[in-house]
Structure formats: structure tokens, C-alpha cells
Enzyme design. Sequence first.
Site, mmCIF file in Angstrom:
data_model
loop_
_atom_site.group_PDB
_atom_site.id
_atom_site.type_symbol
_atom_site.label_atom_id
_atom_site.label_comp_id
_atom_site.label_asym_id
_atom_site.label_seq_id
_atom_site.Cartn_x
_atom_site.Cartn_y
_atom_site.Cartn_z
ATOM 1 N N SER A 146 0.856 -1.179 0.000
ATOM 2 C CA SER A 146 0.000 0.000 0.000
ATOM 3 C C SER A 146 0.892 1.228 0.000
ATOM 4 O O SER A 146 2.044 1.169 0.449
ATOM 5 C CB SER A 146 -0.884 0.009 1.258
ATOM 6 O OG SER A 146 -1.519 1.262 1.422
ATOM 7 N N TYR A 159 -2.614 -1.640 10.419
ATOM 8 C CA TYR A 159 -2.462 -2.006 9.010
ATOM 9 C C TYR A 159 -1.174 -1.414 8.435
ATOM 10 O O TYR A 159 -0.434 -2.085 7.706
ATOM 11 C CB TYR A 159 -3.680 -1.491 8.251
ATOM 12 C CG TYR A 159 -3.667 -1.693 6.751
ATOM 13 C CD1 TYR A 159 -3.948 -2.938 6.199
ATOM 14 C CD2 TYR A 159 -3.420 -0.627 5.886
ATOM 15 C CE1 TYR A 159 -3.969 -3.121 4.824
ATOM 16 C CE2 TYR A 159 -3.443 -0.798 4.512
ATOM 17 C CZ TYR A 159 -3.715 -2.048 3.988
ATOM 18 O OH TYR A 159 -3.733 -2.214 2.632
#
Length: 268
Positions: A146, A159
Site C-alpha cells: 500500500s 495495518y
Amino acid sequence: MTTDEFLPRHAIVTASDSGIGAATAIALADAGMDVGITWHSDQQGAEHTAEAVRARGRRAVVAHFDATEFDTVPQVIDELCEALGGLDVFVNNAGASTPRRLLEVPMQEWLETMALNVDGAFLGMQTAARRMVAAGRGGRLIAVTSVHAHQPRVGLGAYIAAKHALLGLTRTMAQELGEHGITANTVAPGEIATAASGRDSEDAERTHRPGVPLGRPGKAEEIAAVIAFLASPASSYVTGADWAVDGGMLQMGPEAGSGLPDDSWREL
């Protein structure tokens, strides 16, 4: 062997029942690969992906896969490899986040986030790499991370920590596996219009994002195209690299910081 001798024929893409995973499975089928497709909760979606792969004249094998069930991860991957007839490309796409401020994250949720995004990814890529080394034909390991493996965001602390770990893990794999003709790279999506966000690729064209240089969210197919390149012989000298596919989002740090009109960024 050397990486420029690599000819991929068999791939596994985890979490390929929808979104980036499904688009990747289809892109690899377009590139001439048979594909192992996995699902966690959407078997119908996985079968739909398999139909798309078969429509391109390639074989598709579907399996249930839970990256947090560590005792079964190697078994599922091995079974897919046997059914496909080998493994040349492994795409670790399984991952998820739960928006919550760090002061409110229960320890169990932290551990579950790490288990899915780091521990399961490690075990899956390790299993795939062992098979590639044993086969002696080289290979490609690709992890979907990401943009938040580089920049934080309020409400995604667990995360983000996990994606930082996955980035470091993949880079170390690149160092250790290069002698076997195996490359390891990461792809870091920005905001992507997928079913998980309640949107699709057509919505990306209709959605304006002033803070993104290209002015819109990305499409799953745009991520898949980069993964397909990294899975191909053309990427023979690319390893340990991180590919941001974000419309230029990461370039906007100071610009966005000085240009924000209010404090809304502090909210989840």
C-alpha cells in the site's frame, strides 16, 4: 540459472475472488499463465474469476485459503502447485484493515491484523519460494502492499505497521533469493476503486480527487498491469523494488500538507 531465462507458465494469486486479485489473475491469464485462484469468503467471486481465466484459454484451479490458518497455508499452496503442474509466480494479495484509532485498538485485533497481513504473507511467500528453489527454474514473488507502507494515515495504525513489515520482508527475500533466479518486489496501490470500497473501475473515471495528480482513484486493472509486468520475463533485472501505483499520491506530501483547507483529515 539467471533471471533472463525465466518463462512463467503457472501462477497463484491469493484473494483473487474480486478487486485487485481478480484483475491480476485475469492479467496473468492474458500473459499466457494458468492460475491458482483463492478465496476466503466469496467462493462465487472466485468461480467468476476462474471463468474469466478459462475464457482466455488458460487453466484455473480454485481453492479456499485463509492466510491466518497457518497450519493449512503451505498445504493449500502445495495442492494448487500440484494441480497447476508447477509454480513460477506467486502474488500475495490477501490483506485487510480495520479503521480504528491506535488508542482504541484491542490487542487481539492488532494480532489478527499482523497475522493476516504479515505472518500469513511470510508463510505463503516462504512456501512458494521453497518450491521455486527446488524446481530450479527461477520465479517471481510479488506482494501487494500500500502507499501506506510509506506514509501513515489516521485510523490505520495496525495495518500500516503490517505493510511496513511486508515491504521489509519482501526486500530481504530479494536479497536472499536472487542467487536462485527468483525476484521479489512489492506493488503499493493508492486509492483504488474496488468492490471493497463500494465502487468499480467505471466509478474511478467519475470520481474527482483534487489531491491526486492524475485527479482520480485508480482501477484494479491498473494495479494488475504492473503486477503482470513484474511477473514477466521483461522484469528480469527488477528485484527488491517497490512500485507505487497511486496516480502520484505519494508525491503530494508537503503540497497536500500546506494546502489542506481544514482539520477534516484528523477524522476516520
